[in-house]
Design a protein around this motif. Sequence first.
Motif, PDB file in Angstrom:
ATOM      1  N   ILE A 143       0.973  -1.163  -0.020  1.00  0.00           N
ATOM      2  CA  ILE A 143      -0.131  -0.069   0.005  1.00  0.00           C
ATOM      3  C   ILE A 143       0.853   1.339  -0.065  1.00  0.00           C
ATOM      4  N   ASP A 144       0.804   1.973  -1.051  1.00  0.00           N
ATOM      5  CA  ASP A 144       1.611   3.249  -1.104  1.00  0.00           C
ATOM      6  C   ASP A 144       0.625   4.177  -0.570  1.00  0.00           C
ATOM      7  N   SER A 145      -0.622   4.354  -0.855  1.00  0.00           N
ATOM      8  CA  SER A 145      -1.550   5.630  -0.543  1.00  0.00           C
ATOM      9  C   SER A 145      -2.913   5.162  -0.376  1.00  0.00           C
ATOM     10  N   ILE A 146      -3.715   5.907   0.411  1.00  0.00           N
ATOM     11  CA  ILE A 146      -5.208   5.794   0.658  1.00  0.00           C
ATOM     12  C   ILE A 146      -5.848   7.057   0.204  1.00  0.00           C
ATOM     13  N   PHE A 149     -22.724  19.892  -1.646  1.00  0.00           N
ATOM     14  CA  PHE A 149     -23.776  19.241  -0.936  1.00  0.00           C
ATOM     15  C   PHE A 149     -23.722  19.629   0.659  1.00  0.00           C
ATOM     16  N   PRO A 150     -24.320  20.782   0.943  1.00  0.00           N
ATOM     17  CA  PRO A 150     -24.141  21.406   2.312  1.00  0.00           C
ATOM     18  C   PRO A 150     -24.422  20.291   3.265  1.00  0.00           C
ATOM     19  N   ASN A 151     -25.587  19.728   3.118  1.00  0.00           N
ATOM     20  CA  ASN A 151     -26.056  18.904   4.241  1.00  0.00           C
ATOM     21  C   ASN A 151     -25.380  17.367   4.550  1.00  0.00           C
ATOM     22  N   THR A 152     -24.399  17.190   3.562  1.00  0.00           N
ATOM     23  CA  THR A 152     -23.696  15.937   3.888  1.00  0.00           C
ATOM     24  C   THR A 152     -22.547  16.131   4.628  1.00  0.00           C
ATOM     25  N   LYS A 153     -22.002  17.021   5.320  1.00  0.00           N
ATOM     26  CA  LYS A 153     -20.787  17.409   6.037  1.00  0.00           C
ATOM     27  C   LYS A 153     -20.947  16.470   7.238  1.00  0.00           C
ATOM     28  N   ASP A 154     -21.729  16.109   8.104  1.00  0.00           N
ATOM     29  CA  ASP A 154     -21.828  15.241   9.157  1.00  0.00           C
ATOM     30  C   ASP A 154     -21.820  13.935   8.972  1.00  0.00           C
ATOM     31  N   SER A 155     -21.962  13.435   7.354  1.00  0.00           N
ATOM     32  CA  SER A 155     -21.849  12.049   6.996  1.00  0.00           C
ATOM     33  C   SER A 155     -20.571  11.528   6.805  1.00  0.00           C
ATOM     34  N   ALA A 156     -19.759  12.468   6.731  1.00  0.00           N
ATOM     35  CA  ALA A 156     -18.116  12.238   6.276  1.00  0.00           C
ATOM     36  C   ALA A 156     -17.471  11.345   7.217  1.00  0.00           C
ATOM     37  N   ILE A 157     -16.707  10.643   6.848  1.00  0.00           N
ATOM     38  CA  ILE A 157     -15.848   9.606   7.546  1.00  0.00           C
ATOM     39  C   ILE A 157     -15.004  10.567   8.566  1.00  0.00           C
ATOM     40  N   ARG A 158     -14.548  10.369   9.734  1.00  0.00           N
ATOM     41  CA  ARG A 158     -13.871  11.159  10.784  1.00  0.00           C
ATOM     42  C   ARG A 158     -12.558  10.631  10.997  1.00  0.00           C
ATOM     43  N   HIS A 159     -12.572   9.583  11.842  1.00  0.00           N
ATOM     44  CA  HIS A 159     -11.471   8.777  12.194  1.00  0.00           C
ATOM     45  C   HIS A 159     -11.517   7.347  11.430  1.00  0.00           C
ATOM     46  N   PHE A 160     -10.369   6.862  11.042  1.00  0.00           N
ATOM     47  CA  PHE A 160     -10.500   5.361  10.575  1.00  0.00           C
ATOM     48  C   PHE A 160      -9.032   4.802  10.780  1.00  0.00           C
ATOM     49  N   ARG A 161      -9.207   3.255  10.922  1.00  0.00           N
ATOM     50  CA  ARG A 161      -7.934   2.711  11.009  1.00  0.00           C
ATOM     51  C   ARG A 161      -7.847   1.839   9.890  1.00  0.00           C
ATOM     52  N   TRP A 217      -2.367  -6.624  11.161  1.00  0.00           N
ATOM     53  CA  TRP A 217      -1.350  -5.924  11.042  1.00  0.00           C
ATOM     54  C   TRP A 217      -1.773  -4.466  11.280  1.00  0.00           C
ATOM     55  N   PRO A 218      -1.551  -3.636  12.116  1.00  0.00           N
ATOM     56  CA  PRO A 218      -2.105  -2.407  12.201  1.00  0.00           C
ATOM     57  C   PRO A 218      -1.337  -1.634  10.951  1.00  0.00           C
ATOM     58  N   LEU A 219      -1.871  -0.882  10.141  1.00  0.00           N
ATOM     59  CA  LEU A 219      -1.256   0.129   9.020  1.00  0.00           C
ATOM     60  C   LEU A 219      -1.151   1.506   9.286  1.00  0.00           C
ATOM     61  N   GLY A 220      -2.247   1.828   9.964  1.00  0.00           N
ATOM     62  CA  GLY A 220      -2.306   3.245  10.371  1.00  0.00           C
ATOM     63  C   GLY A 220      -3.641   3.761  10.826  1.00  0.00           C
TER      64      GLY A 220
END
Length: 71
Positions: A21-24, A34-46, A60-63
């Motif tokens: 994996i080089d990038s995500i 789409f001003p009403n979709t801000k709260d649906s965005a992913i915030r934290h992920f592993r 294997w934790p990658l980040g």
Amino acid sequence: MEPDRGEYATLSVSLSRAIKIDSIIVEHPSILSFPNTKDSAIRHFRLIGFIDKEATGNPWPLGEFEYKAGT
């Protein structure tokens, strides 16, 4: 919290062979378009990788990453 939204989600991708994996890239519609979709965005992920196809071995934790809407 909205009744149709969960607190956690899981996305699994099974590949036919091992890769490096080089990038995500995480995309979400623009808040300007789409001003009403801000709260649906992913915030934290592993990102976790597994060697075996069934993902039953040791992970294997990658980040850990944070998506900041509007930046």
